[in-house]
Design a protein around this motif. Structure first.
Motif, PDB file in Angstrom:
ATOM      1  N   PRO A 147       0.843  -1.206   0.000  1.00 54.94           N
ATOM      2  CA  PRO A 147       0.000   0.000   0.000  1.00 54.94           C
ATOM      3  C   PRO A 147       0.878   1.256   0.000  1.00 54.94           C
ATOM      4  CG  PRO A 147       0.223  -0.814   2.227  1.00 54.94           C
ATOM      5  CD  PRO A 147       1.005  -1.756   1.355  1.00 54.94           C
ATOM      6  N   VAL A 148       0.375   2.331  -0.609  1.00 52.75           N
ATOM      7  CA  VAL A 148       1.070   3.620  -0.535  1.00 52.75           C
ATOM      8  C   VAL A 148       0.415   4.465   0.545  1.00 52.75           C
ATOM      9  CG1 VAL A 148       1.816   3.570  -2.947  1.00 52.75           C
ATOM     10  CG2 VAL A 148      -0.344   4.686  -2.354  1.00 52.75           C
ATOM     11  N   LYS A 149       1.150   5.435   1.053  1.00 55.96           N
ATOM     12  CA  LYS A 149       0.629   6.324   2.106  1.00 55.96           C
ATOM     13  C   LYS A 149      -0.087   7.534   1.527  1.00 55.96           C
ATOM     14  CE  LYS A 149       2.364   4.539   5.959  1.00 55.96           C
ATOM     15  NZ  LYS A 149       1.536   4.030   6.999  1.00 55.96           N
ATOM     16  N   LYS A 150       0.356   7.981   0.329  1.00 57.75           N
ATOM     17  CA  LYS A 150      -0.197   9.225  -0.201  1.00 57.75           C
ATOM     18  C   LYS A 150       0.018   9.320  -1.706  1.00 57.75           C
ATOM     19  CE  LYS A 150       4.067  11.652   1.110  1.00 57.75           C
ATOM     20  NZ  LYS A 150       4.624  12.709   1.952  1.00 57.75           N
ATOM     21  N   PHE A 151      -0.643  10.318  -2.288  1.00 56.56           N
ATOM     22  CA  PHE A 151      -0.505  10.651  -3.698  1.00 56.56           C
ATOM     23  C   PHE A 151       0.173  12.016  -3.767  1.00 56.56           C
ATOM     24  CE2 PHE A 151      -4.931   8.573  -3.783  1.00 56.56           C
ATOM     25  CZ  PHE A 151      -4.397   7.296  -3.842  1.00 56.56           C
ATOM     26  N   VAL A 152       1.119  12.161  -4.689  1.00 59.05           N
ATOM     27  CA  VAL A 152       1.860  13.409  -4.818  1.00 59.05           C
ATOM     28  C   VAL A 152       1.870  13.839  -6.288  1.00 59.05           C
ATOM     29  CG1 VAL A 152       4.113  14.530  -4.529  1.00 59.05           C
ATOM     30  CG2 VAL A 152       3.344  12.824  -2.856  1.00 59.05           C
ATOM     31  N   ILE A 153       1.477  15.066  -6.533  1.00 60.70           N
ATOM     32  CA  ILE A 153       1.548  15.661  -7.867  1.00 60.70           C
ATOM     33  C   ILE A 153       2.625  16.741  -7.806  1.00 60.70           C
ATOM     34  CG2 ILE A 153       0.309  16.887  -9.709  1.00 60.70           C
ATOM     35  CD1 ILE A 153      -0.946  14.136  -8.940  1.00 60.70           C
ATOM     36  N   ILE A 154       3.631  16.634  -8.660  1.00 59.90           N
ATOM     37  CA  ILE A 154       4.673  17.656  -8.760  1.00 59.90           C
ATOM     38  C   ILE A 154       4.452  18.378 -10.077  1.00 59.90           C
ATOM     39  CG2 ILE A 154       7.147  18.100  -8.913  1.00 59.90           C
ATOM     40  CD1 ILE A 154       7.568  15.541  -7.226  1.00 59.90           C
ATOM     41  N   MET A 155       4.076  19.659  -9.984  1.00 56.72           N
ATOM     42  CA  MET A 155       3.728  20.438 -11.168  1.00 56.72           C
ATOM     43  C   MET A 155       4.751  21.554 -11.399  1.00 56.72           C
ATOM     44  SD  MET A 155       0.164  22.431 -12.015  1.00 56.72           S
ATOM     45  CE  MET A 155      -0.795  20.918 -11.925  1.00 56.72           C
ATOM     46  N   ALA A 156       5.525  21.425 -12.481  1.00 59.90           N
ATOM     47  CA  ALA A 156       6.481  22.456 -12.872  1.00 59.90           C
ATOM     48  C   ALA A 156       5.772  23.416 -13.818  1.00 59.90           C
ATOM     49  CB  ALA A 156       7.682  21.821 -13.561  1.00 59.90           C
ATOM     50  N   CYS A 157       5.844  24.704 -13.502  1.00 57.86           N
ATOM     51  CA  CYS A 157       5.068  25.702 -14.243  1.00 57.86           C
ATOM     52  C   CYS A 157       5.965  26.695 -14.974  1.00 57.86           C
ATOM     53  CB  CYS A 157       4.145  26.450 -13.285  1.00 57.86           C
ATOM     54  SG  CYS A 157       3.052  25.357 -12.363  1.00 57.86           S
ATOM     55  N   GLU A 158       5.504  27.115 -16.132  1.00 59.44           N
ATOM     56  CA  GLU A 158       6.253  28.051 -16.958  1.00 59.44           C
ATOM     57  C   GLU A 158       6.444  29.402 -16.279  1.00 59.44           C
ATOM     58  OE1 GLU A 158       4.848  28.350 -20.995  1.00 59.44           O
ATOM     59  OE2 GLU A 158       4.862  26.166 -21.243  1.00 59.44           O
ATOM     60  N   ASN A 159       5.641  29.719 -15.262  1.00 57.15           N
ATOM     61  CA  ASN A 159       5.808  30.988 -14.551  1.00 57.15           C
ATOM     62  C   ASN A 159       6.947  30.919 -13.530  1.00 57.15           C
ATOM     63  OD1 ASN A 159       4.752  29.568 -12.385  1.00 57.15           O
ATOM     64  ND2 ASN A 159       3.152  31.060 -11.928  1.00 57.15           N
TER      65      ASN A 159
END
Length: 195
Positions: A147-159
């Motif tokens: 099982p995993v503990k969490k979900f992570v989204i890493i968003m690199a932005c042009e700004n």
């Protein structure tokens, strides 16, 4: 002999990028933006994967290199990598896909998804990203019992920002996932005239 009705529809050009088929539609600006975003995302994934595999980075356009550089500090929070760009499936849910990363993020096992954007998105706009993570979490658990503990989204932005979105309420997104799957199946049954 069969009768044919000519609808006078113009054929669309198509291109396959990373196994996904894209169609060119008459709106050239929308097509240009879509292709640029697809390229940006593909390059970012490639750079991130190479970095996490400790291999030499390929040459990419400047915007892709910029996005990678602004996310590099965040990537330092990843360790004990279990999977990178790995195919997963669930016979129980009838789904399959390729997960970006399964690793510890700040010391906790997570499904990690890498995204690019012009600017950070409000959290309520990215619910579907967490549903996608839930799908990968379910597939991983079914295949390995891990099982995993969490979900992570890493968003690199042009700004110039790199935003990290974390979610620990796995059950909320697993529930949404099952609702999406149920709706998909129901829609398909209605399309083919059976229920």
């Amino acid at each position: 002999m069969f009768n044919h009705i000519d609808l006078n529809l113009s054929p669309l050009e198509r291109e396959t990028i990373d196994g996904v088929r894209y169609y060119s539609v008459p709106d050239e600006e929308a097509n240009r933006v879509t292709k640029a975003a697809t390229r940006r995302g593909t390059d970012m994934h490639t750079l991130t994967e190479c970095h996490l595999k400790n291999v030499e980075l390929p040459k990419v356009p400047p915007i892709s290199e910029f996005l990678f550089k602004i996310s590099k500090g965040t990537l330092k929070n990843i360790d004990n990598i279990h999977a990178l760009e790995t195919s997963l499936y669930s016979k129980q849910l009838g789904i399959a896909g390729t997960v970006d990363c399964i690793a510890e993020y700040e010391g906790e096992l997570a499904i990690i998804d890498f995204k690019t954007s012009k600017k950070p998105k409000p959290r309520n706009w990215i619910e579907n990203y967490f549903v996608q993570c839930a799908a990968y979490g379910c597939m991983l658990y079914e295949m390995t019992g891990i099982p995993v503990k969490k979900f992570v989204i890493i968003m690199a932005c042009e700004n110039g920002e790199c935003v990290v979105y974390e979610e620990r309420d796995k059950s909320k997104y697993i529930k949404l996932l099952t609702e999406y799957i149920r709706k998909f199946v129901t829609d398909k049954l209605e399309l083919y005239g059976t229920e």
